[in-house]
Design a protein around this motif. Structure first.
Motif: not given
Length: 443
Positions: A114-115, A118-119, A267, A274, A277-278, A281-282, A296, A299
């Motif tokens: 997931t990460t 997302l990244t 999100l 999560n 995870n967010s 990635s952020g 933003k 995400m």
């Protein structure tokens, strides 16, 4: 120079292609049958290979061996290779020699797919020339041979890290360390943890190490290790600067004295795990100086990954969720933790020495009944017979979906989150998830 690749899956075939492009004499050997698509690729590229056997005379004359992450060190052929003093490396280590791109390496027991996805999504939307590889998508080696990316997001499993030595990650992310694959690590959590910390090896003061300050095993492992990289922790329990933390339901990321703030309601990925995870990635996106608006937006519009808490259907007021990628107990814990309704839980498969104790409280709180999907379900019965009224055995995805549907009531969620590997009844977790989705759609 002769190079032998063991295992002809995505990583092995990609490594063979890159090696051939670099002028090596390449031979690929797989102890099992090779999938048709990979066999065709090897034939098209004129790379010699064998399947269903390891011919020692053709392997033990290599100057180096690239090993598929799935082959354990105790496999007889690996022991023989090591006895001869032939170096054994991973596909990532090999491809890294021919790649000058910046590397973001993401590992952890849970959340790494997931990460990583997302990244990649954030960086791509930010206009960066970025590739996604490792445990996900097309192999790193194949992309190094055919693409020209400025940076890569690599999802790194412990098995990949074990055979990486000189490879360096510019931005390392360690999400968490929980018991998984302990059968490959002499059943010692510290051995598995040491493998995860390899993501930081060779880092310098110009690099970054992003980690979860709330994860006890990570903090324990950091106590007796030295890190040259700049440390950027994230936490939902305490305020941390520099790094990321939670304040009034907002994620706050502070790198280089600049604050990025986003409400957790915005999100795309919901649930406590999560948020972590967010955050990870952020932080990567902020280190790479992406604009706040881009981060933003990305995400907020990210689509979840197939087989990871994937919504399948709503039938007669019952939600069906496919979390087939949950192949360990911790992943199932995360899935249950994010549920807000009563659950009919589909569990089971090949048990890797699971400790179901950590699920007990959540099962008591949220689970109406358990549907076992596996050949041997005794340990699940033993673990939960006092916590739920009904535990039923099933032996196919279709049967599991039907039984769960009958056990569920309007407003419930049927959750396939097996906590086990899938090899007893399915080819892999994707096959298990796809069969489950097909069965749900037939209800």
């Amino acid at each position: 120079m002769r190079l032998v690749v063991l295992g002809a899956g995505e990583s092995g075939v990609g490594a063979a292609y890159l090696a051939q492009k670099q002028g090596y004499d390449v031979f690929v050997s797989d102890f099992g049958p090779i999938a048709d698509k990979y066999k065709k690729q090897l034939e098209d590229w004129n790379i010699s290979f064998e399947e269903k056997q390891h011919t020692e005379d053709l392997i033990l004359n290599a100057v180096e061996v690239i090993k598929s992450p799935g082959i354990p060190d105790k496999a007889p052929i690996i022991k023989k290779i090591r006895e001869k003093g032939i170096p054994v490396i991973s596909e990532i280590e090999f491809a890294g020699r021919y790649c000058s791109a910046k590397i973001i390496g993401i590992t952890g027991s849970n959340g790494k797919t997931t990460t990583s996805s997302l990244t990649y999504h954030i960086l791509k939307n930010g206009g960066l020339n970025v590739g996604l590889a490792g445990n996900i998508g097309k192999s790193f080696a194949y992309q190094v041979a055919t693409e020209n990316f400025d940076l890569y997001v690599l999802e790194l499993s412990s098995f990949m890290l074990d055979d990486m030595f000189k490879f360096k990650v510019d931005i390392a992310v360690l999400l968490n360390i929980t018991p998984d694959h302990l059968d490959r690590y002499d059943y010692k959590l510290e051995n598995y943890a040491a493998s995860k910390f390899r993501v930081t090896q060779n880092q310098t003061a110009a690099d970054y190490f992003i980690y979860c300050a709330d994860d006890p095993e990570t903090i324990k492992g950091m106590a007796d290790r030295k890190f040259d990289a700049q440390l950027l922790p994230f936490s939902i329990e305490t305020k941390i600067e520099p790094g990321a933390y939670l304040e009034n339901d907002n994620i706050v990321i502070n790198t280089n004295q600049e604050h990025f703030t986003m409400s957790i309601q915005e999100l795309a990925l919901q649930g406590k795990h999560n948020i972590y995870n967010s955050m990870a990635s952020g932080i990567v996106a902020r280190v790479l100086e992406l604009r706040e608006g881009t981060i933003k937006e990305s995400m907020g519009n990210f689509k979840a990954i197939e087989h990871r808490l994937e919504f399948v259907a709503n039938i007669s007021g019952i939600r069906f969720i496919n979390d087939s990628k949950a192949t360990n107990v911790n992943s199932t814990w995360y899935a249950l933790e994010s549920m807000s309704s009563e659950v009919v839980l589909i569990l089971g498969g090949v048990d890797k020495g699971n400790d179901y104790g950590m699920l007990k409280d959540l099962v008591k709180q949220k689970v109406r009944s358990i549907v076992c999907l596996g050949k041997d379900n005794k340990r699940i019965h033993d673990a939960f017979e006092d916590d739920v009224h009904v535990i039923v055995n099933t032996f196919s995805a279709q049967e599991a979906a039907q039984v769960a549907f009958h056990l569920a009531e309007k407003g419930d969620t049927v959750l396939l989150s097996p906590a086990c590997a899938s090899f007893d009844l399915f080819k892999n977790y994707e096959d298990r998830g796809n069969q489950f989705k097909a069965a749900v759609r037939e209800l």
